[in-house]
Design an enzyme around this catalytic site. Structure first.
Site, short mmCIF file in Angstrom:
data_model
loop_
_atom_site.label_atom_id
_atom_site.label_comp_id
_atom_site.label_asym_id
_atom_site.label_seq_id
_atom_site.Cartn_x
_atom_site.Cartn_y
_atom_site.Cartn_z
CB CYS A 18 -4.25 -10.43 -3.44
SG CYS A 18 -4.49 -10.25 -1.67
CB CYS A 45 -6.65 -7.89 -1.85
SG CYS A 45 -5.01 -8.39 -1.45
CG ASP A 46 -8.49 -7.91 -5.36
OD1 ASP A 46 -8.64 -6.84 -4.74
OD2 ASP A 46 -7.49 -8.16 -6.03
#
Ligand code: NAP
Length: 315
Positions: free
Chosen positions: A134, A137-138
Protein backbone atom coordinates in the site's frame (compact mmCIF):
# COMPACT_ATOMS: atom_id res chain seq x y z
CA UNK A 1 -31.50 -21.56 20.03
CA UNK A 2 -29.57 -19.26 17.70
CA UNK A 3 -31.65 -16.31 16.56
CA UNK A 4 -32.27 -16.11 12.80
CA UNK A 5 -31.47 -12.70 11.36
CA UNK A 6 -33.00 -11.22 8.24
CA UNK A 7 -29.72 -10.02 6.72
CA UNK A 8 -26.06 -10.52 7.37
CA UNK A 9 -23.46 -8.68 5.32
CA UNK A 10 -19.93 -10.00 4.94
CA UNK A 11 -17.54 -7.10 4.61
CA UNK A 12 -17.50 -3.44 5.58
CA UNK A 13 -16.08 -1.78 2.49
CA UNK A 14 -17.98 0.48 0.17
CA UNK A 15 -20.25 -2.30 -1.17
CA UNK A 16 -21.04 -3.81 2.25
CA UNK A 17 -21.76 -0.47 3.89
CA UNK A 18 -24.07 0.64 1.08
CA UNK A 19 -25.93 -2.67 1.38
CA UNK A 20 -26.08 -2.03 5.15
CA UNK A 21 -27.56 1.43 4.63
CA UNK A 22 -30.28 0.18 2.29
CA UNK A 23 -31.24 -2.91 4.30
CA UNK A 24 -31.20 -0.88 7.53
CA UNK A 25 -33.55 1.71 6.06
CA UNK A 26 -35.79 -1.19 5.02
CA UNK A 27 -35.97 -2.19 8.69
CA UNK A 28 -33.97 -5.42 8.29
CA UNK A 29 -31.50 -4.62 11.13
CA UNK A 30 -28.48 -5.88 9.17
CA UNK A 31 -25.47 -7.30 10.96
CA UNK A 32 -22.22 -6.35 9.24
CA UNK A 33 -19.32 -8.73 9.85
CA UNK A 34 -16.02 -6.91 9.50
CA UNK A 35 -13.10 -9.13 8.65
CA UNK A 36 -9.41 -8.44 9.18
CA UNK A 37 -9.43 -5.49 6.78
CA UNK A 38 -12.31 -3.38 8.16
CA UNK A 39 -13.41 -0.67 5.77
CA UNK A 40 -11.87 -2.50 2.82
CA UNK A 41 -9.54 -0.91 0.32
CA UNK A 42 -10.89 2.62 0.80
CA UNK A 43 -9.66 2.56 4.37
CA UNK A 44 -6.08 2.33 3.07
CA UNK A 45 -6.50 4.95 0.37
CA UNK A 46 -5.71 8.62 0.69
CA UNK A 47 -7.67 11.20 -1.29
CA UNK A 48 -10.68 9.90 -3.25
CA UNK A 49 -11.39 12.39 -6.01
CA UNK A 50 -13.91 10.44 -8.08
CA UNK A 51 -16.70 9.69 -5.63
CA UNK A 52 -19.52 12.03 -6.71
CA UNK A 53 -20.60 14.60 -4.16
CA UNK A 54 -17.21 15.75 -2.86
CA UNK A 55 -15.97 18.44 -5.24
CA UNK A 56 -12.67 18.75 -3.34
CA UNK A 57 -12.33 14.97 -2.82
CA UNK A 58 -12.57 13.12 0.49
CA UNK A 59 -10.10 10.97 2.40
CA UNK A 60 -10.89 7.24 1.97
CA UNK A 61 -11.09 6.46 5.73
CA UNK A 62 -13.39 9.44 6.27
CA UNK A 63 -15.71 8.32 3.48
CA UNK A 64 -15.89 4.84 5.05
CA UNK A 65 -16.50 6.26 8.54
CA UNK A 66 -19.33 8.43 7.19
CA UNK A 67 -20.94 5.43 5.49
CA UNK A 68 -20.67 3.40 8.67
CA UNK A 69 -22.34 6.10 10.76
CA UNK A 70 -25.03 6.61 8.14
CA UNK A 71 -26.02 2.91 8.16
CA UNK A 72 -25.79 2.73 11.97
CA UNK A 73 -28.26 5.62 12.25
CA UNK A 74 -30.91 3.33 10.70
CA UNK A 75 -30.07 0.28 12.82
CA UNK A 76 -27.10 -1.49 11.21
CA UNK A 77 -24.77 -3.16 13.73
CA UNK A 78 -21.15 -4.23 13.34
CA UNK A 79 -19.12 -7.14 14.69
CA UNK A 80 -15.48 -8.05 14.14
CA UNK A 81 -15.51 -11.68 13.02
CA UNK A 82 -13.72 -14.04 10.69
CA UNK A 83 -16.06 -16.25 8.71
CA UNK A 84 -14.48 -19.65 8.17
CA UNK A 85 -17.32 -21.45 6.38
CA UNK A 86 -20.70 -20.66 4.89
CA UNK A 87 -23.48 -23.19 4.42
CA UNK A 88 -25.21 -21.35 1.62
CA UNK A 89 -27.82 -24.00 0.86
CA UNK A 90 -29.03 -24.41 4.45
CA UNK A 91 -32.30 -22.73 5.51
CA UNK A 92 -31.61 -20.49 7.27
CA UNK A 93 -28.14 -19.89 5.82
CA UNK A 94 -25.43 -20.80 8.37
CA UNK A 95 -22.21 -18.92 8.96
CA UNK A 96 -19.40 -20.45 10.98
CA UNK A 97 -17.45 -17.58 12.45
CA UNK A 98 -14.82 -16.74 15.08
CA UNK A 99 -17.66 -15.42 17.28
CA UNK A 100 -19.86 -18.50 16.87
CA UNK A 101 -22.53 -19.72 14.48
CA UNK A 102 -24.82 -17.12 12.89
CA UNK A 103 -28.10 -17.92 11.12
CA UNK A 104 -29.63 -15.64 8.53
CA UNK A 105 -32.38 -15.64 5.89
CA UNK A 106 -30.33 -13.57 3.47
CA UNK A 107 -26.59 -13.16 3.05
CA UNK A 108 -24.90 -10.34 1.16
CA UNK A 109 -21.29 -11.19 0.33
CA UNK A 110 -19.21 -8.02 0.04
CA UNK A 111 -15.90 -9.44 1.23
CA UNK A 112 -13.83 -7.65 -1.41
CA UNK A 113 -10.36 -8.47 -2.64
CA UNK A 114 -6.97 -8.27 -0.93
CA UNK A 115 -3.57 -7.35 -2.25
CA UNK A 116 -1.57 -10.18 -3.80
CA UNK A 117 1.95 -11.03 -2.54
CA UNK A 118 4.82 -12.78 -4.27
CA UNK A 119 4.74 -15.47 -1.60
CA UNK A 120 8.48 -15.51 -0.84
CA UNK A 121 9.24 -16.43 2.82
CA UNK A 122 11.61 -13.43 3.10
CA UNK A 123 8.91 -11.10 1.75
CA UNK A 124 6.34 -12.37 4.26
CA UNK A 125 8.80 -11.90 7.16
CA UNK A 126 9.47 -8.29 6.18
CA UNK A 127 5.90 -7.07 5.69
CA UNK A 128 5.70 -3.85 7.67
CA UNK A 129 9.52 -3.65 7.80
CA UNK A 130 10.08 -2.29 4.32
CA UNK A 131 7.74 -4.58 2.38
CA UNK A 132 4.32 -3.12 1.66
CA UNK A 133 1.36 -3.47 -0.69
CA UNK A 134 0.00 0.00 0.00
CA UNK A 135 1.93 2.98 -1.32
CA UNK A 136 -0.55 5.49 0.04
CA UNK A 137 -0.27 3.99 3.55
CA UNK A 138 3.48 3.52 3.76
CA UNK A 139 5.06 5.79 1.14
CA UNK A 140 5.64 8.48 3.73
CA UNK A 141 8.25 6.31 5.50
CA UNK A 142 10.50 6.24 2.45
CA UNK A 143 11.46 9.87 2.17
CA UNK A 144 14.76 10.17 0.24
CA UNK A 145 15.15 6.37 0.14
CA UNK A 146 15.57 4.05 -2.83
CA UNK A 147 12.76 1.59 -3.36
CA UNK A 148 11.46 -1.02 -5.79
CA UNK A 149 7.92 -1.48 -7.08
CA UNK A 150 6.93 -4.88 -8.49
CA UNK A 151 4.34 -5.29 -11.25
CA UNK A 152 3.52 -4.31 -14.79
CA UNK A 153 -0.08 -3.13 -14.59
CA UNK A 154 -1.75 0.18 -13.78
CA UNK A 155 -1.48 -0.38 -10.02
CA UNK A 156 2.30 -0.69 -10.23
CA UNK A 157 2.58 2.45 -12.39
CA UNK A 158 0.29 4.37 -10.07
CA UNK A 159 2.27 3.25 -7.00
CA UNK A 160 5.60 4.17 -8.61
CA UNK A 161 4.36 7.62 -9.58
CA UNK A 162 2.82 8.22 -6.15
CA UNK A 163 5.98 7.04 -4.37
CA UNK A 164 8.11 9.45 -6.42
CA UNK A 165 6.84 12.16 -4.05
CA UNK A 166 8.91 10.60 -1.28
CA UNK A 167 11.56 8.26 -2.62
CA UNK A 168 14.78 9.45 -4.22
CA UNK A 169 14.74 6.64 -6.78
CA UNK A 170 12.26 3.97 -7.81
CA UNK A 171 13.07 0.85 -9.79
CA UNK A 172 9.99 -0.74 -11.28
CA UNK A 173 10.50 -4.48 -11.76
CA UNK A 174 8.35 -6.42 -14.18
CA UNK A 175 8.59 -10.14 -14.95
CA UNK A 176 7.94 -9.84 -18.70
CA UNK A 177 9.06 -7.44 -21.43
CA UNK A 178 5.52 -6.28 -22.31
CA UNK A 179 3.46 -4.22 -19.89
CA UNK A 180 -0.18 -4.70 -19.00
CA UNK A 181 -0.58 -1.07 -17.91
CA UNK A 182 -2.55 1.44 -19.96
CA UNK A 183 -0.56 3.54 -22.44
CA UNK A 184 -1.01 6.78 -20.51
CA UNK A 185 0.17 5.34 -17.18
CA UNK A 186 3.13 3.60 -18.79
CA UNK A 187 4.14 6.83 -20.54
CA UNK A 188 3.95 8.77 -17.30
CA UNK A 189 6.14 6.26 -15.49
CA UNK A 190 8.62 6.00 -18.38
CA UNK A 191 8.99 9.76 -18.62
CA UNK A 192 9.45 10.23 -14.87
CA UNK A 193 13.02 11.23 -13.95
CA UNK A 194 12.98 9.25 -10.67
CA UNK A 195 11.56 6.01 -12.13
CA UNK A 196 13.61 3.35 -13.89
CA UNK A 197 11.78 0.44 -15.54
CA UNK A 198 13.46 -2.96 -15.54
CA UNK A 199 11.78 -5.76 -17.50
CA UNK A 200 12.25 -9.55 -17.56
CA UNK A 201 13.15 -9.36 -13.89
CA UNK A 202 11.85 -11.38 -10.96
CA UNK A 203 12.53 -11.00 -7.25
CA UNK A 204 14.03 -14.18 -5.79
CA UNK A 205 14.63 -12.99 -2.25
CA UNK A 206 14.19 -9.93 -0.09
CA UNK A 207 17.43 -9.31 1.80
CA UNK A 208 17.49 -8.12 5.39
CA UNK A 209 15.49 -10.74 7.31
CA UNK A 210 18.16 -10.94 10.06
CA UNK A 211 18.31 -7.16 10.41
CA UNK A 212 14.47 -7.03 10.32
CA UNK A 213 14.52 -4.36 7.63
CA UNK A 214 14.78 -4.46 3.86
CA UNK A 215 18.41 -4.14 2.76
CA UNK A 216 18.02 -5.10 -0.89
CA UNK A 217 16.55 -7.54 -3.37
CA UNK A 218 18.12 -10.53 -5.04
CA UNK A 219 16.95 -10.42 -8.65
CA UNK A 220 17.07 -12.77 -11.62
CA UNK A 221 16.92 -11.68 -15.23
CA UNK A 222 14.65 -14.28 -16.82
CA UNK A 223 16.00 -13.61 -20.32
CA UNK A 224 19.55 -14.77 -19.50
CA UNK A 225 19.34 -16.21 -15.96
CA UNK A 226 21.76 -13.61 -14.55
CA UNK A 227 21.45 -12.80 -10.87
CA UNK A 228 22.06 -9.42 -9.28
CA UNK A 229 21.42 -7.47 -6.09
CA UNK A 230 19.45 -4.24 -6.07
CA UNK A 231 20.16 -2.05 -3.06
CA UNK A 232 16.83 -0.68 -1.88
CA UNK A 233 15.23 0.10 1.47
CA UNK A 234 11.75 -0.90 0.47
CA UNK A 235 9.67 -3.08 -1.83
CA UNK A 236 6.10 -2.25 -2.83
CA UNK A 237 3.88 -4.83 -4.48
CA UNK A 238 1.55 -3.75 -7.26
CA UNK A 239 0.68 -7.17 -8.66
CA UNK A 240 -3.09 -7.17 -8.38
CA UNK A 241 -5.63 -8.47 -5.92
CA UNK A 242 -7.24 -11.74 -4.87
CA UNK A 243 -10.92 -12.06 -4.02
CA UNK A 244 -11.78 -13.09 -0.45
CA UNK A 245 -13.90 -16.14 -1.12
CA UNK A 246 -12.19 -19.03 0.69
CA UNK A 247 -15.16 -19.50 3.03
CA UNK A 248 -17.45 -19.97 0.01
CA UNK A 249 -15.52 -22.69 -1.82
CA UNK A 250 -17.87 -25.42 -3.00
CA UNK A 251 -20.92 -23.41 -1.90
CA UNK A 252 -21.40 -21.01 -4.78
CA UNK A 253 -19.90 -20.74 -8.26
CA UNK A 254 -16.49 -19.04 -8.42
CA UNK A 255 -14.45 -18.35 -11.54
CA UNK A 256 -10.93 -19.64 -12.15
CA UNK A 257 -9.40 -16.89 -10.03
CA UNK A 258 -11.89 -17.19 -7.18
CA UNK A 259 -14.16 -14.26 -8.02
CA UNK A 260 -17.87 -14.90 -7.41
CA UNK A 261 -19.80 -15.53 -10.61
CA UNK A 262 -23.04 -13.61 -10.59
CA UNK A 263 -26.04 -13.51 -12.82
CA UNK A 264 -28.18 -10.37 -13.21
CA UNK A 265 -25.44 -8.44 -11.40
CA UNK A 266 -25.85 -9.65 -7.82
CA UNK A 267 -27.44 -13.14 -7.80
CA UNK A 268 -25.08 -15.96 -6.89
CA UNK A 269 -25.31 -19.39 -8.47
CA UNK A 270 -24.38 -22.99 -7.75
CA UNK A 271 -23.84 -25.15 -10.81
CA UNK A 272 -25.51 -22.34 -12.74
CA UNK A 273 -28.75 -22.28 -10.69
CA UNK A 274 -29.52 -19.28 -8.47
CA UNK A 275 -28.75 -19.79 -4.77
CA UNK A 276 -31.79 -18.49 -2.89
CA UNK A 277 -31.04 -15.63 -0.52
CA UNK A 278 -27.32 -15.27 -1.26
CA UNK A 279 -26.24 -12.12 -3.06
CA UNK A 280 -22.81 -10.71 -3.92
CA UNK A 281 -21.60 -7.17 -4.58
CA UNK A 282 -18.43 -5.13 -4.87
CA UNK A 283 -14.93 -6.24 -5.82
CA UNK A 284 -15.53 -9.85 -4.77
CA UNK A 285 -17.62 -10.23 -7.93
CA UNK A 286 -16.18 -7.45 -10.09
CA UNK A 287 -12.79 -7.77 -11.72
CA UNK A 288 -13.56 -5.16 -14.34
CA UNK A 289 -14.54 -1.81 -12.79
CA UNK A 290 -13.39 -2.05 -9.15
CA UNK A 291 -14.37 1.51 -8.31
CA UNK A 292 -15.81 2.81 -5.03
CA UNK A 293 -18.90 4.05 -6.82
CA UNK A 294 -19.52 0.80 -8.73
CA UNK A 295 -19.06 -1.17 -5.49
CA UNK A 296 -21.57 1.12 -3.77
CA UNK A 297 -23.97 0.74 -6.70
CA UNK A 298 -23.85 -3.04 -6.62
CA UNK A 299 -24.23 -2.94 -2.80
CA UNK A 300 -27.46 -1.06 -3.30
CA UNK A 301 -28.66 -3.63 -5.86
CA UNK A 302 -27.86 -6.56 -3.58
CA UNK A 303 -29.74 -4.89 -0.72
CA UNK A 304 -32.84 -4.25 -2.85
CA UNK A 305 -32.82 -7.88 -4.03
CA UNK A 306 -32.42 -9.18 -0.46
CA UNK A 307 -35.36 -7.01 0.63
CA UNK A 308 -37.50 -8.27 -2.27
CA UNK A 309 -36.54 -11.86 -1.50
CA UNK A 310 -37.69 -11.52 2.12
CA UNK A 311 -40.86 -9.70 1.19
CA UNK A 312 -41.83 -12.40 -1.31
CA UNK A 313 -41.47 -14.96 1.48
CA UNK A 314 -43.57 -12.97 3.91
CA UNK A 315 -40.82 -11.70 6.24
P1 NAP B 1 -3.27 -6.23 -13.25
O1 NAP B 1 -3.67 -5.37 -14.38
O2 NAP B 1 -3.79 -7.64 -13.17
O3 NAP B 1 -1.66 -6.29 -13.27
C1 NAP B 1 -0.95 -7.08 -12.38
C2 NAP B 1 0.51 -7.04 -12.78
O4 NAP B 1 1.27 -7.75 -11.82
C3 NAP B 1 0.78 -7.69 -14.13
O5 NAP B 1 1.70 -6.96 -14.86
C4 NAP B 1 1.32 -9.07 -13.74
O6 NAP B 1 2.28 -9.56 -14.63
C5 NAP B 1 2.01 -8.77 -12.44
N1 NAP B 1 2.02 -9.93 -11.55
C6 NAP B 1 0.96 -10.67 -11.12
N2 NAP B 1 1.37 -11.64 -10.30
C7 NAP B 1 2.71 -11.55 -10.22
C8 NAP B 1 3.72 -12.29 -9.56
N3 NAP B 1 3.42 -13.32 -8.77
N4 NAP B 1 5.00 -11.91 -9.72
C9 NAP B 1 5.33 -10.85 -10.49
N5 NAP B 1 4.42 -10.10 -11.16
C10 NAP B 1 3.13 -10.45 -11.03
O7 NAP B 1 -3.62 -5.59 -11.83
P2 NAP B 1 -3.66 -4.04 -11.41
O8 NAP B 1 -2.49 -3.34 -11.91
O9 NAP B 1 -3.93 -4.07 -9.94
O10 NAP B 1 -4.94 -3.48 -12.15
C11 NAP B 1 -6.22 -4.11 -12.01
C12 NAP B 1 -7.30 -3.27 -12.72
O11 NAP B 1 -7.46 -1.99 -12.06
C13 NAP B 1 -6.95 -2.95 -14.16
O12 NAP B 1 -8.12 -2.98 -14.90
C14 NAP B 1 -6.38 -1.55 -14.09
O13 NAP B 1 -6.51 -0.84 -15.30
C15 NAP B 1 -7.22 -0.93 -12.97
N6 NAP B 1 -6.46 0.17 -12.33
C16 NAP B 1 -6.49 1.42 -12.89
C17 NAP B 1 -5.77 2.48 -12.33
C18 NAP B 1 -5.80 3.82 -12.96
O14 NAP B 1 -6.20 3.94 -14.10
N7 NAP B 1 -5.43 4.86 -12.26
C19 NAP B 1 -4.97 2.26 -11.21
C20 NAP B 1 -4.94 0.97 -10.65
C21 NAP B 1 -5.67 -0.07 -11.23
P3 NAP B 1 1.86 -10.09 -16.09
O15 NAP B 1 1.61 -8.85 -16.91
O16 NAP B 1 3.05 -10.86 -16.53
O17 NAP B 1 0.63 -10.92 -15.91
Amino acid sequence: MTETRDTVILGSGCAGLTAALYTARAGLKPLVLEGHEPGGQLSITSLVENFPGWPEGIQGPELIENMKKQAARFGATYEQADVTRVEADAHPIRLHTSIGEIHTRTLIVASGASARWLGLPSEQKLIGHGVSSCATCDGFFFRDKEIAVVGGGDSAMEEAIFLSRFASKITLLHRRDAFRASKIMLERATAHPKIELRTNTVVEEVLGVEENEVKGLRLRDVSNGERSVLNVNGMFLGIGHEPNTKMLAGQIDLDGEGYIKTTNQVFTTRNGAIVPGVFACGDVQDRRYRQAITAAGSGCMAALEAEKYLEERGH
